[in-house]
Design a protein around this motif. Structure first.
Motif, short mmCIF file in Angstrom:
data_model
loop_
_atom_site.label_atom_id
_atom_site.label_comp_id
_atom_site.label_asym_id
_atom_site.label_seq_id
_atom_site.Cartn_x
_atom_site.Cartn_y
_atom_site.Cartn_z
N GLU A 79 0.87 -1.18 0.00
CA GLU A 79 0.00 0.00 0.00
C GLU A 79 0.90 1.23 0.00
N ARG A 80 0.73 2.11 -1.00
CA ARG A 80 1.58 3.30 -1.05
C ARG A 80 0.73 4.53 -1.32
N PRO A 81 1.23 5.70 -0.89
CA PRO A 81 0.42 6.91 -1.02
C PRO A 81 0.30 7.38 -2.46
N ASP A 82 -0.71 8.20 -2.70
CA ASP A 82 -0.91 8.81 -4.00
C ASP A 82 0.29 9.71 -4.31
N GLU A 83 0.72 9.70 -5.57
CA GLU A 83 1.91 10.50 -5.95
C GLU A 83 1.72 11.99 -5.72
N ASP A 84 0.48 12.43 -5.69
CA ASP A 84 0.24 13.86 -5.49
C ASP A 84 0.13 14.23 -4.01
N LYS A 85 0.23 13.23 -3.15
CA LYS A 85 0.03 13.50 -1.72
C LYS A 85 1.18 12.92 -0.91
N LEU A 86 2.39 13.19 -1.35
CA LEU A 86 3.54 12.60 -0.68
C LEU A 86 3.86 13.34 0.61
N HIS A 87 4.41 12.59 1.54
CA HIS A 87 4.63 13.12 2.88
C HIS A 87 5.64 14.27 2.90
N MET A 88 6.65 14.21 2.06
CA MET A 88 7.67 15.26 2.06
C MET A 88 7.07 16.62 1.70
N ALA A 89 5.88 16.60 1.03
CA ALA A 89 5.25 17.85 0.60
C ALA A 89 4.18 18.31 1.59
N ALA A 90 4.20 17.70 2.80
CA ALA A 90 3.12 17.97 3.76
C ALA A 90 3.00 19.44 4.12
N ASN A 91 4.12 20.13 4.25
CA ASN A 91 4.06 21.54 4.66
C ASN A 91 4.35 22.49 3.52
N ALA A 92 4.53 21.95 2.33
CA ALA A 92 4.85 22.81 1.20
C ALA A 92 3.58 23.32 0.54
N GLY A 93 3.63 24.50 -0.02
CA GLY A 93 2.51 25.07 -0.74
C GLY A 93 1.27 25.17 0.12
N SER A 94 0.15 24.63 -0.40
CA SER A 94 -1.10 24.74 0.34
C SER A 94 -1.28 23.60 1.33
N GLY A 95 -0.29 22.67 1.37
CA GLY A 95 -0.35 21.56 2.33
C GLY A 95 -1.53 20.64 2.10
N ASN A 96 -1.73 20.30 0.84
CA ASN A 96 -2.87 19.43 0.48
C ASN A 96 -2.75 18.08 1.15
N HIS A 97 -3.78 17.58 1.76
CA HIS A 97 -3.98 16.20 2.20
C HIS A 97 -2.79 15.29 2.00
N HIS A 98 -1.70 15.53 2.65
CA HIS A 98 -0.55 14.66 2.43
C HIS A 98 -0.53 13.54 3.45
N GLU A 99 -0.09 12.40 2.98
CA GLU A 99 -0.16 11.21 3.82
C GLU A 99 1.23 10.71 4.16
N ASP A 100 1.36 10.19 5.39
CA ASP A 100 2.60 9.51 5.73
C ASP A 100 2.49 8.07 5.22
N LEU A 101 3.64 7.39 5.14
CA LEU A 101 3.63 6.03 4.63
C LEU A 101 3.00 5.10 5.68
N PRO A 102 2.34 4.05 5.21
CA PRO A 102 1.80 3.10 6.18
C PRO A 102 2.94 2.33 6.84
N LEU A 103 2.73 1.92 8.09
CA LEU A 103 3.75 1.13 8.77
C LEU A 103 3.75 -0.28 8.19
N ARG A 104 4.94 -0.86 8.16
CA ARG A 104 5.04 -2.22 7.61
C ARG A 104 4.49 -3.21 8.64
N GLY A 105 3.70 -4.15 8.15
CA GLY A 105 3.09 -5.13 9.06
C GLY A 105 4.08 -6.19 9.50
N GLN A 106 3.55 -7.20 10.15
CA GLN A 106 4.38 -8.32 10.61
C GLN A 106 4.90 -9.08 9.38
N PRO A 107 6.11 -9.66 9.47
CA PRO A 107 6.62 -10.45 8.33
C PRO A 107 5.74 -11.68 8.06
#
Lengths: 291, 327
Positions: B76-104
């Motif tokens: 599961e990966r975030p939408d390319e337009d909502k990357l976490h590194m851009a969370a505070n840039a520009g208008s700060g659109n709905h940016h998502e952090d990456l999901p945590l990796r589950g159990q192996p």
């Protein structure tokens, strides 16, 4: 010498090889086999040194890395990770090319030139030929890798002043052992496939496939219905997981080194797979007509 | 074939090719699919496929933001337009952090996690594949990390957004600059993508102190996408927050607002956020310069799209009261 028949039959391994070695029986046979394997391996190493493959690939790697490293991004001179990533990618590509192409041509070349007959008449057993070819290729690739990684280490240190010796050593050894599996696979392939070119292509496809998708086969399998799930999961367990030797991301992003016990376990995993491929190659070569 | 005919056939073929070239060449020059119009080598070599590479490099920058920890296409990966590194840039659109990796899933998966970044981390945070370092973990008395070269103090905590790297701000900045090559490359390959410029400018001015470079990069973007509201808004922020030039930032934001009203609607969530950010920033600026009526007008515009109308109405009332007192 045979005592039962009364005739003088000279067995090279038992009668001649121990002369002057101070050894006898089984120990001398092992020593002789080791010498044969080393001698054949030495020829392969010399062949790599004579050929221009390594030099060309090393110069290309250094040149591309230097050009990319000289690009100015927003007047930030100390940006280093993208250069490291590119350099490691080129090292991986170069080493794979050297390993596969060198290993794939060894036995077919000996057969084509008919130098295999005098080699087997030394006497050298067929298993020793296979092991010698493997040993030579692996050693030659190891030497090339040593040069590549020293270049990588110096490059990184000149840009960011850091010397991640432990992790670089782990990356080098893991990479080398991974190439051991690839070389063993290629040697086996050279006895199965008709020509070195087809062996090269198939080995490259298999190795790249494992490197890119090996880690994810289990996830894909879990999304399938039976019996495809069991089948794919079985493939996942059977294939050698070469991606376990790729620690480039740890090296590029400055992560901590791998625990040494885990590192050792990973090397052991490679030894098992290389051994299986070599065993297969020895058995196949023994049954195969040399002409 | 008789020998005498060969020169004749060769001449005929040559004449035919010359005739064809006089017809094909003008057609090729006027053909919309021709790449000869572009002076950019990458554009000529890659064509429109360069946009795919640009996306890849933009995502690569986000992977660098997470120190190499990044989900594959099978996760599961975030939408390319909502990357976490851009969370505070520009208008700060709905940016998502990456999901945590589950159990192996199995022992190979568990064993393999030692050999690639498998713990969720961000730039400047401690990096170790020990699951102990997982995001959300709070350091306890029994935690020992000395073998990683990472010695903890009594006040050391893992897991919140206050990172746990002890090397200081310089080390963090050293890592943050590593995003830049990928963003620059993404902008070179696809110069019509505004978020690349905005994200790079944000990191340059907010974390690396390179305001001039940030402004230059935004201006480069405006040359490719003239009048883009997102870029104008970011440029206004540079003038407001870094240059402290109130008048210029007001003019730029007003231009951004005007462009937005001309070219976009407030139907998409991303557009509403940008619109709201522009109005809020303008209202705040006007309030700080004692133009309460103007500030209230901006908030009234915001009232139309805002879900929090009650709180906004209070602010408008307060501004109206201040304007009345001013008179």
């Amino acid at each position: 010498m045979s005592a039962t028949t009364g005739k003088t039959i000279i067995d090279f391994r038992h009668d001649i090889a121990p002369i002057g070695s101070g050894l006898s029986g089984h120990a001398s046979a092992v020593s002789s086999a080791f010498n044969n394997v080393s001698a054949i391996g030495g020829v392969v190493v010399k062949e790599l040194l004579r050929r221009k493959d390594f030099y060309v690939l090393f110069v290309l790697t250094a040149l591309i890395t230097a050009v990319m490293g000289s690009v100015n991004f927003f007047n930030e001179a100390k940006i280093v990770r993208y250069v490291k990533e590119l350099c490691l990618l080129l090292i991986w590509i170069s080493s794979l090319v050297i390993a596969v192409t060198t290993a794939a041509r060894q036995i077919p070349f000996e057969r084509e030139n008919r130098t295999l007959f005098p080699l087997l008449a030394k006497p050298v057993t067929r298993a020793q030929v296979v092991l010698g070819k493997f040993w030579g290729c692996w050693l030659a690739v190891g030497l090339a890798l040593g040069v590549f990684y020293v270049f990588f280490l110096v490059l990184g240190a000149t840009r960011d002043g850091e010397w991640p010796i432990a992790l670089t050593f782990q990356a080098l050894t893991l990479h080398w052992f991974m190439l051991g599996v690839v070389i063993a696979m290629t040697v086996l392939g050279s006895l199965v496939f008709a020509a070195p070119s087809s062996n090269n292509t198939i080995t490259f496809v298999v190795v790249l496939g494992i490197l890119l998708y090996g880690r994810h086969l289990n996830k894909v399998a879990l999304g399938l219905d039976e019996p495809s799930q069991t089948l794919l999961y079985s493939i996942y367990y059977v294939v050698p997981h070469l991606e376990l030797y790729d620690v480039r991301d740890l090296l590029v992003h400055g992560w901590a080194s791998v625990p040494w016990l885990v590192w050792l376990g990973d090397l052991g995993y490679a030894v098992v797979y290389a051994g299986l491929f070599l065993l297969g190659a020895c058995v196949l070569f023994k049954r195969k007509p040399v002409n | 074939m008789p020998r005498g005919r060969a020169p004749f056939i060769a001449g005929l073929l040559l004449a035919l090719s010359l005739c064809l070239v006089t017809w094909l060449e003008p057609w090729y020059q006027s053909w919309s699919g021709s790449r000869t119009g572009s002076a950019n080598l990458l554009s000529v070599a890659l064509g429109d496929s360069r946009r795919l590479f640009a996306k890849h490099f933009y995502v690569k920058a986000d992977a660098y933001f997470h120190s190499g920890y990044y989900p594959s296409i099978f996760d599961e990966r975030p939408d390319e337009d909502k990357l976490h590194m851009a969370a505070n840039a520009g208008s700060g659109n709905h940016h998502e952090d990456l999901p945590l990796r589950g159990q192996p899933n199995d022992w190979i998966d568990r064993f393999g996690r030692h050999f690639h970044p498998s713990v969720h981390t961000h730039l400047g945070e401690a990096k170790c594949n020990d699951p102990h370092h997982a995001h959300g973990h709070v350091h306890g008395a029994d935690c020992k990390h000395d073998d990683h070269g990472h010695v903890h103090g009594p006040d050391c905590k893992h897991g919140d957004d206050d990172h746990d790297d002890h090397d200081g701000a310089a080390a963090v900045a050293r890592e943050q600059r590593e995003l830049l090559p990928w963003l620059k490359l993404a902008a070179t390959l696809d110069p019509d993508r505004p978020e690349t410029y905005v994200t790079a400018a944000y990191w340059l001015r907010s974390h690396l102190g390179k305001v001039a470079e940030a402004e230059q990069f935004i201006r480069e973007g405006l040359q490719h996408i003239p009048g883009e509201p997102e870029l104008l808004f970011e440029l206004g922020r540079i003038y407001r927050e870094n240059h402290k030039d109130t008048n210029r930032s007001r003019r730029i934001w007003q231009a951004a607002l005007s462009q937005f009203r001309k070219t976009r609607t407030t139907e998409a969530t991303e557009d509403i956020l940008l619109y709201a950010q522009m109005l809020i920033h303008l209202a705040k600026l006007e309030e700080e310069t004692d133009n309460y009526v103007q500030a209230a007008d901006y908030l009234k515009d915001l009232l139309v799209v805002s879900p929090n109308k009650a709180a906004l109405q209070k602010s408008i009332d307060a501004l109206t009261a201040k304007a009345a007192a001013q008179k």
